[in-house]
Motif scaffolding. Structure first.
Motif: not given
Length: 266
Positions: A147-148, A202-210, A260-266
């Protein structure tokens, strides 16, 4: 990530040392002794007691990942603090973080998978220095379980933006990995490594999920601080040393707010 031209040392390909303005960087070894007064400042700060506006935890498991040549014991103060806040801190059994990166990442992945199955929820990762590399790589690899991801003084751009003395230590670890046949790839512990860890890092980080947070210091005497700043992370600057980031009162405050930031959708 493009592989640099390689040199041969003891029959193994190694990358040239990173340079800043065409110069080797020797770091600030003496400045790293500041970690002792940084620890003293932490234990008398309200953040260590979980007061003064520090957000409380939600019981989430948090896996702590030590830096290069360090072991789980170096994060004992942080583990105690996280437990006090209301999180469930865990370690992975690192005695000295010098193993082949792929083997180390698999160890972390097994721990995270176990916690995910047991608790039925995603796990947070906090990694200091090299441990931050694992947090970034596992966040890319297993966003459904993470999640984080929080890095403390970790080079998130090319891994080896570090001082010359640290490069020599990495070279020694690299030779040991090859001599003991623990290296999974010929380029183990170099930028030319082709293992799964290197690809995930080195891969693109899943900023919309983590949620990825990079905490760094311009006074870092081991890692070049600009390498910790990437556009896909929430980057938080704090004053202090590299070693001291694991006991830095301002870093702890940033960690508490990041967790404490709310987790994003997995």
């Amino acid at each position: 990530m493009h592989a640099p031209r390689l040199q041969l040392v003891n029959d193994h390909a190694v990358p040239p040392e990173p340079a800043l303005g065409g110069r080797r960087w020797w770091g600030r070894p003496l400045a790293e002794t500041r970690w002792l007064p940084e620890l003293a400042s932490l234990v008398v700060d309200p953040v260590f007691r979980g007061g003064h506006g520090v957000p409380r935890g939600d019981g989430r498991p948090v896996v702590l990942l030590p830096g290069f040549v360090a072991g789980d014991q170096t994060l004992a103060v942080m583990a105690t603090w996280l437990h006090r806040l209301g999180y469930a801190p865990h370690t992975c059994g690192f005695v000295a973080n010098i193993d082949c990166s792929q083997r180390a990442l698999e160890r972390v992945e097994r721990k995270v998978a176990c916690l995910h199955r047991r608790d039925g929820r995603r796990v947070a990762l906090i990694g200091h220095s090299r441990g931050g590399h694992f947090a970034r790589a596992l966040g890319s690899w297993r966003p459904e379980r993470v999640s984080h991801a929080i890095s403390l003084g970790a080079d998130l751009q090319r891994m080896f933006g570090i001082s010359v003395p640290t490069l020599y230590a990495v070279a020694a670890a690299r030779r040991a990995a090859h001599l003991t046949r623990r290296a999974r790839a010929p380029g183990c512990l170099t930028e030319a490594c082709t293992c799964a860890f290197a690809r995930h890092y080195a891969s693109s980080f899943p900023v919309d999920r983590v949620r990825l947070t990079s905490i760094y210091s311009r006074g870092d005497g081991v890692v070049r601080w600009p390498a910790c700043v990437v556009p896909y992370a929430d980057c938080v600057e704090v004053p202090g040393s590299h070693v001291g980031l694991i006991v830095n009162r301002r870093a702890y405050r940033a960690i508490a707010h990041a967790l404490a930031a709310p987790e994003l959708e997995a």
